[in-house]
Enzyme design. Structure first.
Site, PDB file in Angstrom:
ATOM      1  N   HIS A   1      -4.525  -1.082  -5.301  1.00 63.21           N
ATOM      2  CA  HIS A   1      -4.953  -0.052  -4.677  1.00 63.21           C
ATOM      3  C   HIS A   1      -5.664   1.028  -5.395  1.00 63.21           C
ATOM      4  O   HIS A   1      -5.014   1.355  -5.996  1.00 63.21           O
ATOM      5  CB  HIS A   1      -3.678   0.612  -3.467  1.00 63.21           C
ATOM      6  CG  HIS A   1      -3.133  -0.467  -2.800  1.00 63.21           C
ATOM      7  ND1 HIS A   1      -1.908  -1.218  -3.084  1.00 63.21           N
ATOM      8  CD2 HIS A   1      -3.534  -0.696  -1.508  1.00 63.21           C
ATOM      9  CE1 HIS A   1      -1.571  -2.084  -2.266  1.00 63.21           C
ATOM     10  NE2 HIS A   1      -2.536  -1.620  -1.190  1.00 63.21           N
TER      11      HIS A   1
ATOM     12  N   HIS B   1      -7.941  -1.070  -0.624  1.00 67.23           N
ATOM     13  CA  HIS B   1      -7.162  -2.072  -0.702  1.00 67.23           C
ATOM     14  C   HIS B   1      -8.036  -3.285  -1.159  1.00 67.23           C
ATOM     15  O   HIS B   1      -9.062  -3.498  -0.667  1.00 67.23           O
ATOM     16  CB  HIS B   1      -6.264  -2.402   0.674  1.00 67.23           C
ATOM     17  CG  HIS B   1      -5.875  -1.248   1.229  1.00 67.23           C
ATOM     18  ND1 HIS B   1      -4.482  -0.944   1.347  1.00 67.23           N
ATOM     19  CD2 HIS B   1      -6.353  -0.066   1.751  1.00 67.23           C
ATOM     20  CE1 HIS B   1      -4.063  -0.095   2.385  1.00 67.23           C
ATOM     21  NE2 HIS B   1      -5.466   0.640   2.522  1.00 67.23           N
TER      22      HIS B   1
ATOM     23  N   ASP C   1      -2.058  -7.847  -5.561  1.00 65.75           N
ATOM     24  CA  ASP C   1      -2.484  -6.495  -4.722  1.00 65.75           C
ATOM     25  C   ASP C   1      -3.247  -5.639  -5.808  1.00 65.75           C
ATOM     26  O   ASP C   1      -2.723  -5.418  -7.033  1.00 65.75           O
ATOM     27  CB  ASP C   1      -1.306  -5.783  -4.102  1.00 65.75           C
ATOM     28  CG  ASP C   1      -1.364  -5.715  -2.627  1.00 65.75           C
ATOM     29  OD1 ASP C   1      -2.666  -5.784  -2.155  1.00 65.75           O
ATOM     30  OD2 ASP C   1      -0.505  -5.661  -1.975  1.00 65.75           O
TER      31      ASP C   1
ATOM     32  N   GLN D   1       1.389 -11.240  -3.696  1.00 70.50           N
ATOM     33  CA  GLN D   1      -0.128 -10.788  -3.505  1.00 70.50           C
ATOM     34  C   GLN D   1      -0.335 -10.225  -4.681  1.00 70.50           C
ATOM     35  O   GLN D   1       0.217  -9.227  -5.302  1.00 70.50           O
ATOM     36  CB  GLN D   1       0.062 -10.028  -2.247  1.00 70.50           C
ATOM     37  CG  GLN D   1      -1.548  -9.920  -1.643  1.00 70.50           C
ATOM     38  CD  GLN D   1      -1.688  -9.455  -0.588  1.00 70.50           C
ATOM     39  OE1 GLN D   1      -0.780  -9.604   0.332  1.00 70.50           O
ATOM     40  NE2 GLN D   1      -2.752  -8.825  -0.049  1.00 70.50           N
TER      41      GLN D   1
ATOM     42  N   ARG E   1       7.051 -11.391   5.219  1.00 69.73           N
ATOM     43  CA  ARG E   1       6.431 -11.221   6.658  1.00 69.73           C
ATOM     44  C   ARG E   1       7.188 -12.149   7.401  1.00 69.73           C
ATOM     45  O   ARG E   1       7.332 -13.239   7.189  1.00 69.73           O
ATOM     46  CB  ARG E   1       5.095 -11.334   6.440  1.00 69.73           C
ATOM     47  CG  ARG E   1       4.302 -10.304   5.686  1.00 69.73           C
ATOM     48  CD  ARG E   1       2.745 -10.792   5.964  1.00 69.73           C
ATOM     49  NE  ARG E   1       2.143  -9.589   4.946  1.00 69.73           N
ATOM     50  CZ  ARG E   1       0.858  -9.468   4.760  1.00 69.73           C
ATOM     51  NH1 ARG E   1      -0.117 -10.356   5.412  1.00 69.73           N
ATOM     52  NH2 ARG E   1       0.304  -8.513   3.965  1.00 69.73           N
TER      53      ARG E   1
ATOM     54  N   CYS F   1       0.768  -1.204  -0.021  1.00 63.93           N
ATOM     55  CA  CYS F   1       0.016   0.269   0.118  1.00 63.93           C
ATOM     56  C   CYS F   1       0.826   1.328  -0.022  1.00 63.93           C
ATOM     57  O   CYS F   1       0.717   2.244  -0.735  1.00 63.93           O
ATOM     58  CB  CYS F   1      -1.139   0.110   1.072  1.00 63.93           C
ATOM     59  SG  CYS F   1      -0.718  -0.981   2.628  1.00 63.93           S
TER      60      CYS F   1
ATOM     61  N   LYS G   1     -13.151  -4.005   6.408  1.00 64.12           N
ATOM     62  CA  LYS G   1     -13.019  -4.830   5.091  1.00 64.12           C
ATOM     63  C   LYS G   1     -14.060  -5.950   4.786  1.00 64.12           C
ATOM     64  O   LYS G   1     -14.791  -6.406   5.728  1.00 64.12           O
ATOM     65  CB  LYS G   1     -11.529  -5.318   5.272  1.00 64.12           C
ATOM     66  CG  LYS G   1     -11.580  -6.530   6.515  1.00 64.12           C
ATOM     67  CD  LYS G   1     -10.098  -7.184   6.378  1.00 64.12           C
ATOM     68  CE  LYS G   1     -10.087  -8.043   7.664  1.00 64.12           C
ATOM     69  NZ  LYS G   1      -9.157  -8.780   7.472  1.00 64.12           N
TER      70      LYS G   1
END
Length: 636
Positions: free
Chosen positions: A383, A510, A381, A379, A361, A332, A464
């Site tokens: 945004h 997100h 991802d 991921q 992570r 992000c 979320k």
């Protein structure tokens, strides 16, 4: 005193028990009652109600009953262990999603071979049908009681409570336990159980503390339910993605890189097929892919708030100048930097930046689990930056993309709204506004009451929508997520020029729909048991020659398939044809071209599908059309 029940409100004398209230409704309800839920908190049937409240009577038909039954089974386990091994010290024994466990400090270590002895003692306790009696005592009395019982861990547990707090104990036979409860009426309520395994577990989950022995078990109302559970468990073991990944040569893990997968050529081919589909779909939907740094200064993470909320899960490094940096655990802040790289206008919105950069992570080694829980992953991802009045329409569009993806794989799913957590960032008013937006969208798409609400499980920067898929064994998996964020755009002082020339702050959404490519591949590997849809199979067709006489023809057909865009392998080995076919079946190849002298002489082909169906004397063009249609339709 007023008690609000499901369909009415009644008045009772102060001090009435939950069981008394159930009896006042009907004797039948009292017979099947297990416990009560007062203002959303589970309590025992003999709990005395002292003030106005909302009460739900929990019966053996409810989900809460399973939790209570599992917790009670854990107490029976502890009683059995203390009977057989009286010098053992106990820690805690909670219910879990599938069963229960209890942590013990044994004087002499035990093994899985000892579980049968413990089970036999548990059966004696169940047969004795001891009443499970709740009692409230002072903290001082509880400490004295546990010291006399030789339970130092329980003493430590009690000492953490306030001096004026009442402690609840539960007694069954000659066994007494400090516990919040609630529990079933008696040990005889437990009908079918099984101890499944033992493992090590650190006291309080802290690796600095002593290693205890954890005994796991499951419990059910009926033996038939337990038999079905173990049948599904056996099937799940056959579908274990780690085993299938090795067998099909997709991926593996090595001790030199814990939680980081090695993608073998076949697995990487499948991975890339998923990426290609994802890219094509998102280009059509107006998304723009970018790539950002994998290592960022701590300044970025402090601005975003991750440094305060997520640092312990990040890989933190120090550069040559002594500055702290971190491998990114999410993308992000990088997307925010892309947005802020130039002046933006309201005409640019919605602005959708997606990426599949590597994410790291720092998961604990004990939490790593194949592709499901890793330290390095990709991921899917995105945004999306929108104006406030675009939030609803953008979320609808994202959910439509999610439906398209999951429908391709034939994956059923449900939506869950996760709300404000305790460690939230920002203002409550802003959170309430974001949650209201999500509820309105879900009410429109799903219908009010047709989605679940998971209180307190939102991200620290916003609520979320979680997308949870159910596989062919009925297991539920967390897949995609959609998160509305009013916080990070504010922390990074993002803005765009509005119609009237004023500067407005964008809202950031997100979203990830696969979740991560690694985890998604792990899930579908188990869902399909390695028999993947043809379009993502690493090898879509295998050309098998019956003998050396048809090997040249097999090579020709293989080349034609390759030139037509089919992922193909050729088996011209000296093995018997039956063995070659069996090998292709074990490799779960969707189409086999079995070519002998007849096919070589006629210029035809014979194909055998993965499901065993055979089609003989086809022209190459007709056989290719069958495979192409399968791939193009992305048919499962």
């Amino acid at each position: 005193m007023k008690i609000k029940l499901r369909d009415e409100e009644r008045e009772f004398e102060s001090g009435v028990s939950v069981l008394d209230v159930a009896s006042s409704i009907s004797e039948g309800l009292a017979r099947v009652a297990v416990c009560g839920k007062i203002d959303e908190e589970l309590v025992d049937l003999n709990f005395k109600i002292e003030k106005d409240c909302a009460l739900e009577i929990i019966t053996n038909k409810s989900e809460e009953y399973k939790e209570v039954l599992r917790h009670s089974a854990a107490h029976v386990l502890a009683q059995a262990v203390k009977t057989i091994y009286p010098n053992t010290k106990c820690w805690v024994g909670p219910a879990t999603k599938d069963g229960f466990y209890y942590d013990f400090d044994f004087k002499t270590p035990i093994t899985n071979d000892d579980l049968k002895t413990i089970e036999d003692e548990m059966n004696k306790i169940i047969k004795a049908n001891f009443e499970i009696v709740r009692k409230e005592i002072s903290k001082k009395e509880a400490i004295k009681l546990m010291k006399a019982a030789g339970e130092p861990y329980k003493v430590e547990l009690i000492e953490a409570f306030g001096d004026d707090e009442l402690i609840t104990t539960y007694t069954q036979g000659d066994y007494i336990e400090v516990c919040r409860g609630p529990h079933v009426k008696s040990t005889g309520v437990i009908k079918a159980f099984k101890l499944t395994k033992i493992s090590g577990a650190y006291l309080k989950g802290d690796s600095k503390n002593k290693m205890l022995t954890r005994i796991y078990g499951v419990v059910f109302d009926k033996k038939s339910e337990m038999d079905e559970y173990f049948k599904l468990l056996e099937e799940a073991m056959k579908r274990d993605h780690r085993k299938i990944g090795r067998d099909l040569e997709l991926f593996f893990f090595d001790e030199t890189a814990p939680g980081m997968a090695y993608w073998l050529p076949k697995g990487f081919t499948m991975y890339n097929a998923l990426v290609d589909y994802w890219r094509d779909l998102h280009k059509r939907k107006g998304y723009q892919e970018f790539a950002g740094p994998l290592l960022n200064s701590s300044v970025l993470w402090k601005t975003s708030g991750h440094w305060d909320h997520y640092k312990e899960d990040m890989f933190v490094l120090t550069d040559a100048d002594g500055n702290e940096q971190a491998l990114k655990p999410m993308s992000c802040p990088n997307s925010i930097k892309v947005f802020a790289s130039k002046v933006r206008s309201y005409k640019d919105l919605p602005l959708r930046f997606n990426d599949i950069d590597v994410i790291h992570r720092n998961e604990k080694s004990g939490q790593l689990n194949g592709l499901f829980r890793v330290r390095m992953f990709h991921q899917d991802d995105s945004h999306n930056f929108v104006s406030e009045d675009q939030i609803g329409s953008e979320i609808k569009e994202i959910l439509s993309i999610a439906k398209e993806i999951y429908d391709v794989f034939g994956l059923p799913y449900k939506l869950t709204l996760s709300t404000r957590p305790d460690d939230f960032m920002g203002h409550i008013e802003t959170w309430n506004k974001a949650e209201k937006e999500l509820k309105e969208v879900l009410n429109e798409i799903c219908g009010e009451g047709e989605y679940r609400i998971n209180e307190g499980d939102g991200a620290f920067y916003g609520p979320k929508i979680d997308i949870k898929m159910q596989d062919c064994l009925g297991r539920e998996w967390q897949m995609g997520t959609i998160q509305v964020d009013f916080q990070l755009p504010s922390r990074f002082d993002l803005s765009y020029n509005d119609k009237d020339g004023s500067k407005k702050m964008p809202i950031m959404i997100h979203r990830a729909l696969y979740g991560s490519f690694e985890r998604f591949i792990g899930i579908i590997t188990e869902h399909f048991a390695g028999s993947f849809p043809t379009w993502i199979c690493p090898v879509q067709a295998k050309v098998i020659s019956v003998s050396e006489k048809s090997a040249e023809y097999a090579n020709k057909i293989s080349s034609m398939l390759f030139d037509s865009g089919i992922r193909v392998e050729t088996d011209n080995s000296d093995e018997r044809i039956g063995y070659k076919i069996r090998l292709a079946q074990l490799e779960k190849v969707p189409y086999m071209f079995i070519l002998g002298e007849n096919e070589a002489n006629s210029g035809k082909v014979s194909i055998r599908k993965r499901n065993g169906e055979e089609i003989k004397d086809l022209s190459f063009e007709d056989a290719l059309a069958i495979i192409k249609q399968d791939i193009d339709e992305k048919r499962i």
